[in-house]
Design a protein around this motif. Structure first.
Motif, PDB file in Angstrom:
ATOM      1  N   SER A   1       5.174  -2.072  14.769  1.00 24.31           N
ATOM      2  CA  SER A   1       6.394  -1.886  15.211  1.00 24.31           C
ATOM      3  C   SER A   1       6.466  -0.921  16.885  1.00 24.31           C
ATOM      4  CB  SER A   1       7.357  -0.926  14.472  1.00 24.31           C
ATOM      5  OG  SER A   1       7.081  -1.248  13.044  1.00 24.31           O
ATOM      6  N   GLY A   2       7.193  -1.200  17.801  1.00 26.58           N
ATOM      7  CA  GLY A   2       7.418  -0.932  19.239  1.00 26.58           C
ATOM      8  C   GLY A   2       5.873  -0.863  19.339  1.00 26.58           C
ATOM      9  N   GLU A   3       5.311  -0.959  21.138  1.00 26.39           N
ATOM     10  CA  GLU A   3       4.677  -0.972  21.710  1.00 26.39           C
ATOM     11  C   GLU A   3       2.947  -0.638  20.438  1.00 26.39           C
ATOM     12  OE1 GLU A   3       0.842  -0.074  24.348  1.00 26.39           O
ATOM     13  OE2 GLU A   3       2.300   0.903  23.623  1.00 26.39           O
ATOM     14  N   LEU A   4       2.992   0.414  20.631  1.00 23.94           N
ATOM     15  CA  LEU A   4       2.153   1.232  20.165  1.00 23.94           C
ATOM     16  C   LEU A   4       1.319   0.830  18.703  1.00 23.94           C
ATOM     17  CD1 LEU A   4       0.136   3.780  20.724  1.00 23.94           C
ATOM     18  CD2 LEU A   4       1.799   5.283  19.695  1.00 23.94           C
ATOM     19  N   GLY A   5       2.401   0.460  17.762  1.00 23.73           N
ATOM     20  CA  GLY A   5       2.290  -0.353  16.755  1.00 23.73           C
ATOM     21  C   GLY A   5       1.542  -1.444  16.938  1.00 23.73           C
ATOM     22  N   ALA A   6       1.817  -2.659  17.931  1.00 33.25           N
ATOM     23  CA  ALA A   6       1.571  -3.336  18.148  1.00 33.25           C
ATOM     24  C   ALA A   6      -0.611  -4.139  18.878  1.00 33.25           C
ATOM     25  CB  ALA A   6       1.921  -4.178  19.138  1.00 33.25           C
ATOM     26  N   ARG A   7      -0.073  -2.264  19.633  1.00 28.40           N
ATOM     27  CA  ARG A   7      -1.595  -2.243  20.038  1.00 28.40           C
ATOM     28  C   ARG A   7      -2.339  -1.744  18.333  1.00 28.40           C
ATOM     29  NH1 ARG A   7      -1.931   1.974  24.362  1.00 28.40           N
ATOM     30  NH2 ARG A   7      -4.342   1.735  23.442  1.00 28.40           N
ATOM     31  N   LEU A   8      -2.344  -1.277  17.661  1.00 22.19           N
ATOM     32  CA  LEU A   8      -2.266  -0.877  17.000  1.00 22.19           C
ATOM     33  C   LEU A   8      -3.387  -2.373  15.866  1.00 22.19           C
ATOM     34  CD1 LEU A   8      -3.844   0.863  14.630  1.00 22.19           C
ATOM     35  CD2 LEU A   8      -1.218   1.409  12.974  1.00 22.19           C
ATOM     36  N   VAL A   9      -2.149  -2.773  15.056  1.00 22.91           N
ATOM     37  CA  VAL A   9      -2.313  -4.529  14.410  1.00 22.91           C
ATOM     38  C   VAL A   9      -3.462  -4.530  15.825  1.00 22.91           C
ATOM     39  CG1 VAL A   9      -1.224  -6.350  13.934  1.00 22.91           C
ATOM     40  CG2 VAL A   9      -0.298  -4.196  12.773  1.00 22.91           C
ATOM     41  N   ALA A  10      -3.382  -5.360  17.005  1.00 22.38           N
ATOM     42  CA  ALA A  10      -4.211  -5.782  17.923  1.00 22.38           C
ATOM     43  C   ALA A  10      -6.031  -5.416  17.564  1.00 22.38           C
ATOM     44  CB  ALA A  10      -4.063  -6.161  18.881  1.00 22.38           C
ATOM     45  N   SER A  11      -5.479  -4.200  17.540  1.00 24.60           N
ATOM     46  CA  SER A  11      -7.239  -3.402  17.927  1.00 24.60           C
ATOM     47  C   SER A  11      -7.969  -3.185  17.114  1.00 24.60           C
ATOM     48  CB  SER A  11      -6.872  -1.962  18.835  1.00 24.60           C
ATOM     49  OG  SER A  11      -6.542  -1.995  20.061  1.00 24.60           O
ATOM     50  N   LEU A  12      -7.445  -2.884  15.706  1.00 26.55           N
ATOM     51  CA  LEU A  12      -8.318  -2.459  14.291  1.00 26.55           C
ATOM     52  C   LEU A  12      -7.639  -3.766  12.889  1.00 26.55           C
ATOM     53  CD1 LEU A  12      -7.660   1.209  14.234  1.00 26.55           C
ATOM     54  CD2 LEU A  12      -9.389   0.203  14.975  1.00 26.55           C
ATOM     55  N   ASP A  13      -9.234  -4.200  12.942  1.00 24.64           N
ATOM     56  CA  ASP A  13      -8.565  -4.927  11.380  1.00 24.64           C
ATOM     57  C   ASP A  13      -9.889  -4.785  10.723  1.00 24.64           C
ATOM     58  OD1 ASP A  13      -7.736  -6.809   9.089  1.00 24.64           O
ATOM     59  OD2 ASP A  13      -8.845  -8.134  10.795  1.00 24.64           O
ATOM     60  N   PRO A  14     -10.257  -3.776   9.379  1.00 27.57           N
ATOM     61  CA  PRO A  14      -8.429  -3.679   8.862  1.00 27.57           C
ATOM     62  C   PRO A  14      -7.634  -2.648   8.739  1.00 27.57           C
ATOM     63  CG  PRO A  14     -10.176  -2.760   6.949  1.00 27.57           C
ATOM     64  CD  PRO A  14     -10.622  -3.678   8.253  1.00 27.57           C
ATOM     65  N   LEU A  15      -6.691  -2.019   8.569  1.00 29.28           N
ATOM     66  CA  LEU A  15      -5.742  -0.608   9.079  1.00 29.28           C
ATOM     67  C   LEU A  15      -6.664   0.186   8.422  1.00 29.28           C
ATOM     68  CD1 LEU A  15      -2.313  -1.939   9.607  1.00 29.28           C
ATOM     69  CD2 LEU A  15      -4.132  -1.824  11.415  1.00 29.28           C
ATOM     70  N   PRO A  16      -6.422   1.737   9.152  1.00 32.46           N
ATOM     71  CA  PRO A  16      -6.889   2.610   8.816  1.00 32.46           C
ATOM     72  C   PRO A  16      -6.217   2.564   7.383  1.00 32.46           C
ATOM     73  CG  PRO A  16      -6.422   3.322  10.789  1.00 32.46           C
ATOM     74  CD  PRO A  16      -5.801   2.153  10.493  1.00 32.46           C
ATOM     75  N   GLN A  17      -7.036   3.387   6.455  1.00 27.98           N
ATOM     76  CA  GLN A  17      -6.179   3.338   4.613  1.00 27.98           C
ATOM     77  C   GLN A  17      -6.369   4.959   4.830  1.00 27.98           C
ATOM     78  OE1 GLN A  17      -6.100   1.073   2.931  1.00 27.98           O
ATOM     79  NE2 GLN A  17      -6.684  -0.035   5.326  1.00 27.98           N
ATOM     80  N   PRO A  18      -5.517   5.374   3.963  1.00 30.26           N
ATOM     81  CA  PRO A  18      -5.056   7.069   3.660  1.00 30.26           C
ATOM     82  C   PRO A  18      -6.491   7.906   3.284  1.00 30.26           C
ATOM     83  CG  PRO A  18      -3.650   5.605   1.695  1.00 30.26           C
ATOM     84  CD  PRO A  18      -4.791   4.625   3.111  1.00 30.26           C
ATOM     85  N   ALA A  19      -6.073   9.043   2.914  1.00 34.12           N
ATOM     86  CA  ALA A  19      -7.134   9.292   2.077  1.00 34.12           C
ATOM     87  C   ALA A  19      -7.809   9.515   0.929  1.00 34.12           C
ATOM     88  CB  ALA A  19      -7.047  11.056   2.708  1.00 34.12           C
ATOM     89  N   ARG A  20      -8.493   9.960   0.209  1.00 33.65           N
ATOM     90  CA  ARG A  20      -8.779   9.875  -1.502  1.00 33.65           C
ATOM     91  C   ARG A  20      -8.997  11.000  -1.438  1.00 33.65           C
ATOM     92  NH1 ARG A  20      -4.943   5.971  -1.883  1.00 33.65           N
ATOM     93  NH2 ARG A  20      -5.228   3.974  -0.951  1.00 33.65           N
ATOM     94  N   TYR A  21      -8.881  11.548  -3.020  1.00 31.08           N
ATOM     95  CA  TYR A  21      -9.339  12.773  -3.490  1.00 31.08           C
ATOM     96  C   TYR A  21     -10.251  12.673  -5.058  1.00 31.08           C
ATOM     97  CZ  TYR A  21      -6.455  14.096   0.445  1.00 31.08           C
ATOM     98  OH  TYR A  21      -6.462  14.801   2.107  1.00 31.08           O
ATOM     99  N   LEU A  22      -9.163  12.037  -5.249  1.00 31.62           N
ATOM    100  CA  LEU A  22      -9.425  12.641  -7.531  1.00 31.62           C
ATOM    101  C   LEU A  22      -9.915  10.613  -6.987  1.00 31.62           C
ATOM    102  CD1 LEU A  22      -5.136  12.266  -8.394  1.00 31.62           C
ATOM    103  CD2 LEU A  22      -6.984  13.724  -7.945  1.00 31.62           C
ATOM    104  N   GLU A  23     -11.252  11.497  -8.083  1.00 39.20           N
ATOM    105  CA  GLU A  23     -12.370   9.979  -8.471  1.00 39.20           C
ATOM    106  C   GLU A  23     -12.682  10.661  -9.664  1.00 39.20           C
ATOM    107  OE1 GLU A  23     -15.430  11.378  -6.288  1.00 39.20           O
ATOM    108  OE2 GLU A  23     -15.197  10.652  -3.745  1.00 39.20           O
ATOM    109  N   ARG A  24     -11.887  11.389 -10.231  1.00 42.13           N
ATOM    110  CA  ARG A  24     -12.764  11.401 -11.604  1.00 42.13           C
ATOM    111  C   ARG A  24     -11.401  12.111 -12.891  1.00 42.13           C
ATOM    112  NH1 ARG A  24     -16.155  14.492  -9.338  1.00 42.13           N
ATOM    113  NH2 ARG A  24     -17.765  13.234  -9.555  1.00 42.13           N
ATOM    114  N   ILE A  25     -11.306  12.186 -14.057  1.00 44.30           N
ATOM    115  CA  ILE A  25     -10.792  12.579 -14.366  1.00 44.30           C
ATOM    116  C   ILE A  25     -10.485  14.233 -14.759  1.00 44.30           C
ATOM    117  CG2 ILE A  25     -11.908  12.729 -17.362  1.00 44.30           C
ATOM    118  CD1 ILE A  25      -7.954  12.034 -16.272  1.00 44.30           C
TER     119      ILE A  25
END
Length: 814
Positions: free
Chosen positions: A621-645
Motif C-alpha cells: 500500500s502506497g509508495e513505501l509499501g511498494a518499496r517494502l514488497v520490492a526490497s524484502l522477500d520474505p517480509l519481516p515476521q512478528p516477534a515470538r515469545y511463547l516457546e513452551r507451556i
C-alpha cells in the motif's frame, strides 16, 4: 520564461546537496518547505512552481513522478561543481585587502561562478511604459546585483560634486561614476547606495524615494549625481564572477545622455560643496554570509568525511550492512532530513544588515543569550557525533559528574549514548553554538532530568571545536548537587519492564529498549513517532492513567510495547535489511482495523546513527509499501515469545518462593496503602514512618525509613511476609482452576518470560497488584517483583492483545 544563471544553478546545487543529501529520494513537499525557509520564490527565476523550477536543472536534479501525482526529488552528485564550491570556500578564507587598497586593481577575477541566490522580483508602479521597461533589470544586471549581495569583495563608492551633477543633467553631456556628498563625520552610506541603485535602474517615484530615505535614517546630507564616463566606474566585476563570463560594458556604463538625472540632484542644492574640494572615497565591505561561513565550512568538511567513510566501507565489505547502532560502518546513503540550518536567525541577519562606514565597521555578531527554556533545535550535520573524540571535557565538569552519578556509571559512555539518543529523538535545545540535552539521570527530588550543555568555539581546544560547558548551569565551580548521597542521582524510569526483575539482581537494569531503538534510527519526537502508529493501528488504549492529549506525555503503553518488540526482534534477527542497503524494516506486531500487518520502515542515514525513520506502512500500500514488497522477500515476521507451556502457566507440583527481603525493603512503595496500615498498626515506629509516606508518597527517603522500621521489628516483618504468602497461595489456586488467570510477560533485561499472578491483599474480591514469578533452572518459581496493575498490563501487552479479566485495559488504564 524560466531564467537561471550559472550562479543560481550553483546556489541550488549547494543548497540541495547540503540540506537534502545526495542520492536520496526526497518528497517534493519537503523541497518546497526548504525553499520557503530559504525565502526563495520560484517566480524569482520566472517559474510558476517548484516542480517547474526543478525541471530546469536536469544536470543534477532527477525528478520522479509516481502515480497519483506524488513527486520525489533526487540530487545527483557533480564532482566538477563540488570542486568549484571548494575553491570558492578557499577564496572566502583568504584575508581581505586593506581598507585603503584598491581591490579592483590588485585582485584578478576568478573564472569560476559563485553561488548566487535569486533575488526577489519587485513590481514597480508609476511612470510611463518606457520607464517600467527600463526598471526591469536584464540578465547581466540581475547577476551583478546578486553577486554583489553575496560576495565578500569590497565595493568602492566615489562621491562627487552635486552641483556638477545638475550641470551635467541640464547640458546632457556625460555621466560620472558616483555621488558627491558634503563631508560629514558619518556619511550615511546606505542612503548613498539607495540613490545609486536609482541611477542604475532608472528614476524612482517620489514616494519610493522618500520611503527609502526613511528606512536609511540618514545621519548626514547625501546628494546623488549622474556618473561621469571619464571617472573609473564602481567595482561590479562580481557579476562576471557569478556567471563565469566577463562582459565589458553593461547598462550601468551607458553614456550620460541615456541616463536621466535623478530628481534628488536638484532638491537640495545647498548641500553641494564648493568646486575644487577633494572627492571622498569610501570602501565598504558588506558580507551578509559572514556569520554563516563557519557553519558552511563545517558542513563541507562533514560531507567530505562522509564521502570518505562511504568509500572506505565499500572497499572494506561489499554488501555488509550494520545492524548494531554502535558500529561506525553504515550502508551507503545520505542524510535526507538531518541537516537543517537555523533559518530564522539567518533571515534576520540578512534583512537587518546595515552597511556602515569604515569608522563604524565592527563585526555584527548577534549576541544570543541563553534562554531560560531552550528552544528546540533540529539534528544538524555539523553537531559532534563521537563525544569522546569531538567534545573537549574539562576536569572540573568530569569531577562533578563522577561525584554525582552512581558509582558504577561510566561517565563518558553515558554522555556519548545520551547525546546520540537526544539527537535521534529531537530532545536537543538551545542554539547552533550552544546545545543542551538531557541525561538519563534525574535531580535529587526526581522532578526533572540533569541537563548538560555543549558550546562551540571559534578556536579549537585540543583539536576539538565543541566543549562540555555546563552541567545543570554549573561550570564546575559552583555547588550543584552537593547534597547527593552515596548512591548517586536517581535514574529515570526505563519502563514497566524494569519492575519485572525486581531488585534481587543487586544492580540497576543495563538494558534499555528505548535507547536501542533511538540509536538504531533517527525517529524524531516520540509523540509524533508513536502518534503515527497509534493512528494507523486499530483503536486501542495506549496511555497510562494521567497521560493523554494536553498532558505532559502520551502513548506510554505504546512506547513500552514498540521498544520491547524492537529489542526482541533485534535479538532474534527479526529486523530485515534489503540486500542493497536501501531499506530496513520490522513487523510492529500491530494491525490496522482491516487486520493488515503494520511495518516500520527506515532509510539509510549518514553518521553514527545508521538509519532514518521513513514511516509506517502495510505491505503493497502506497509508495513505501511498494518499496517494502520490492526490497524484502520474505517480509519481516512478528516477534515470538511463547516457546513452551511453562511460558504460559506455572507447572503443577513446583515450589513458589517469595523474595520477601526484596519485596519489603525495596518494593514497599508498590503495595497498597490500606494493606500497609493493616500490617504495621501495632508498631509505633513503623506507624510513624508510614504516616510520613502517606503524607508524601513520592518521597523515596520516607519509604526507605518505613522499610527499615518494618525490618527492625521482627513481628511486623513476619506478619507482612505471611500476608504476602497467603495472597500468593490464593493466586496459585485460581491459576490451577483456569490458566487464563495468568498473564505472561517478557523481560528484556534477562530475555526470558515472567508469569504475572493477581494479588488480593486487602479483599479477596479485588485485585490490588500483580506478582511476577521468574522460572528457575530447577523448575521452581521465585516471586521477584510486585507491579501496579497499569504497569503489569504494559508488560503483558507486549506478548499479546488478549488479557485476563483482572487486567482489562478499560479497568486498569482508566
Amino acid at each position: 520564461m524560466p531564467r537561471l544563471t550559472p550562479g543560481n544553478r550553483l546556489y541550488f546545487y549547494q543548497l540541495f546537496s547540503t540540506r537534502l543529501g545526495v542520492g536520496v529520494q526526497t518528497p517534493l513537499p519537503k523541497v518546497e518547505e526548504l525553499l520557503d525557509e530559504e525565502d526563495v520564490d520560484p517566480a524569482d527565476v520566472g517559474c510558476e512552481d517548484v516542480q517547474q523550477l526543478l525541471s530546469q536543472m536536469p544536470e543534477f536534479i532527477k525528478l520522479t513522478v509516481f502515480k497519483k501525482g506524488r513527486a520525489y526529488v533526487t540530487v545527483q552528485r557533480r564532482e566538477d561543481w563540488d570542486q568549484v564550491l571548494a575553491r570558492a570556500g578557499e577564496e572566502r578564507q583568504k584575508k581581505a585587502p586593506a581598507t585603503g587598497a584598491k581591490a579592483w586593481k590588485h585582485k584578478k577575477s576568478s573564472k569560476d561562478p559563485k553561488p548566487a541566490k535569486p533575488r526577489h522580483r519587485r513590481e514597480r508602479h508609476g511612470g510611463s511604459g518606457t520607464e517600467k521597461a527600463a526598471m526591469q533589470p536584464d540578465g547581466d544586471d540581475e547577476r551583478a546585483a546578486e553577486s554583489v549581495a553575496s560576495a565578500t569583495e569590497p565595493v568602492e563608492t566615489v562621491v562627487r560634486d552635486e552641483t556638477k551633477a545638475v550641470q551635467a543633467s541640464e547640458s546632457g553631456n556625460r555621466a560620472t561614476e558616483a555621488v558627491q556628498a558634503s563631508p560629514q563625520p558619518k556619511p550615511n552610506v546606505a542612503a548613498t547606495q539607495l540613490e545609486d541603485a536609482g541611477q542604475q535602474e532608472g528614476p524612482q517615484p517620489a514616494a519610493q524615494a522618500d520611503k527609502a530615505r526613511q528606512q536609511a535614517e540618514p545621519s548626514g546630507d547625501v546628494a546623488g549625481e549622474t556618473p561621469k564616463a571619464s571617472e573609473p566606474r564602481a567595482k561590479t566585476d562580481a557579476a562576471s564572477i557569478a556567471d563565469g563570463s566577463h562582459e565589458g560594458a553593461d547598462a550601468n556604463s551607458a553614456p550620460a545622455e541615456h541616463a536621466p538625472a535623478p530628481k534628488s540632484a536638484t532638491s537640495d542644492p545647498e548641500a553641494a560643496p564648493a568646486d575644487g574640494e577633494p572627492a571622498i572615497k569610501l570602501t565598504i565591505t558588506y558580507d551578509p554570509y559572514r556569520d554563516m561561513e563557519e557553519d558552511l565550512d563545517a558542513a563541507l568538511r562533514e560531507a567530505e568525511d562522509g564521502a570518505r567513510r562511504e568509500a572506505d566501507e565499500v572497499a572494506r565489505a561489499e554488501g555488509a550492512r550494520p545492524l548494531s547502532p554502535h558500529t561506525k560502518t553504515k550502508p551507503s546513503g545520505s542524510n535526507g532530513a538531518a541537516h537543517h540550518d537555523s533559518t530564522h536567525a539567518r533571515k534576520a541577519a540578512r534583512h537587518d544588515a546595515v552597511v556602515q562606514s569604515p569608522a563604524d565597521a565592527e563585526p555584527a555578531t548577534p549576541a544570543v543569550a541563553a534562554p531560560d527554556i531552550p528552544s528546540p533545535v533540529r539534528l544538524q550535520a555539523d553537531l559532534p557525533q563521537d563525544f569522546a573524540s569531538e567534545v573537549h571535557c574539562t576536569d572540573r565538569l568530569l569531577q562533578l559528574l563522577y561525584r554525582t552519578l552512581p558509582i558504577d556509571a561510566d561517565v563518558m559512555s553515558v554522555l556519548d549514548e545520551d547525546w546520540r539518543v537526544a539527537r535521534s529523538t529531537g530532545s536537543l535545545g538551545g542554539t547552533r553554538s550552544k546545545v543542551t540535552f538531557p541525561l538519563r539521570y534525574l535531580q535529587e527530588d526526581g522532578s526533572s532530568h540533569v541537563m548538560v550543555t555543549l558550546r562551540r568555539s571559534s578556536k579549537a581546544t585540543a583539536g576539538k571545536r565543541w566543549a562540555l560547558a555546563y552541567v545543570d548551569g554549573d561550570d564546575g565551580t559552583g555547588d550543584t548537587h552537593q547534597a547527593v548521597g552515596l548512591e548517586g542521582l536517581p535514574k529515570e524510569d526505563e519502563g514497566a519492564w524494569s519492575d519485572l526483575a525486581g531488585s534481587s539482581l543487586g544492580m540497576a537494569p543495563t538494558t534499555s529498549p528505548a535507547r536501542e531503538l533511538a540509536q538504531f534510527a533517527v525517529i524524531g519526537s516520540w509523540d509524533e513517532f508513536l502518534g503515527a502508529l497509534a493512528t494507523m493501528a486499530a483503536p486501542e488504549r495506549w496511555n497510562y492513567p494521567g497521560e493523554g492529549v494536553g498532558k505532559a506525555s502520551r502513548y506510554g503503553v505504546l512506547r513500552e510495547y514498540l521498544t520491547v518488540t524492537f529489542h526482541r526482534l533485534l535479538a532474534t534477527d527479526g529486523v530485515r535489511i534489503a540486500a542493497d542497503g536501501s531499506l530496513a524494516a520490522f513487523d510492529t506486531g500491530l494491525h490496522t482495523a482491516f487486520w493488515q500487518d503494520i511495518y516500520a520502515c527506515f532509510a539509510p542515514h549518514r553518521g553514527d546513527i545508521p538509519w532514518q525513520f521513513s514511516g509506517f506502512c502495510t505491505a503493497g500500500s502506497g509508495e513505501l509499501g511498494a518499496r517494502l514488497v520490492a526490497s524484502l522477500d520474505p517480509l519481516p515476521q512478528p516477534a515470538r515469545y511463547l516457546e513452551r507451556i511453562g511460558d504460559v502457566f506455572p507447572q503443577p507440583g513446583r515450589m513458589v518462593v517469595l523474595d520477601t527481603e526484596s519485596l519489603v525493603m525495596r518494593q514497599l512503595g508498590r503495595l497498597p496503602r490500606a494493606f500497609l496500615q493493616e500490617q504495621v498498626g501495632t508498631s509505633s515506629v513503623a506507624s510513624e514512618a508510614l504516616g510520613r509516606v502517606l503524607s508524601n508518597p513520592g518521597d523515596a527517603r520516607a519509604q526507605t525509613e518505613l522499610s527499615r522500621a518494618i525490618k527492625g521489628d521482627p513481628g511486623t516483618y513476619r506478619r507482612v511476609g505471611r500476608a504476602l504468602d497467603d495472597a500468593c497461595d490464593l493466586a496459585l489456586r485460581r491459576a490451577r482452576a483456569s490458566y487464563r488467570t495468568v498473564a505472561p510477560a517478557f523481560d528484556p533485561q534477562t530475555d526470558s518470560m515472567r508469569l504475572l499472578l493477581p494479588l488480593c491483599l486487602v479483599s479477596d474480591d479485588k485485585v490490588d497488584c500483580a506478582l511476577a514469578l521468574a522460572p528457575q533452572p530447577t523448575g521452581n518459581y521465585q516471586g521477584t517483583a510486585i507491579l501496579s496493575l497499569p504497569r503489569a498490563y504494559a508488560c503483558s501487552r507486549v506478548v499479546g492483545e488478549e488479557q485476563p479479566s483482572w487486567l482489562q485495559p478499560q479497568d486498569v488504564l482508566a
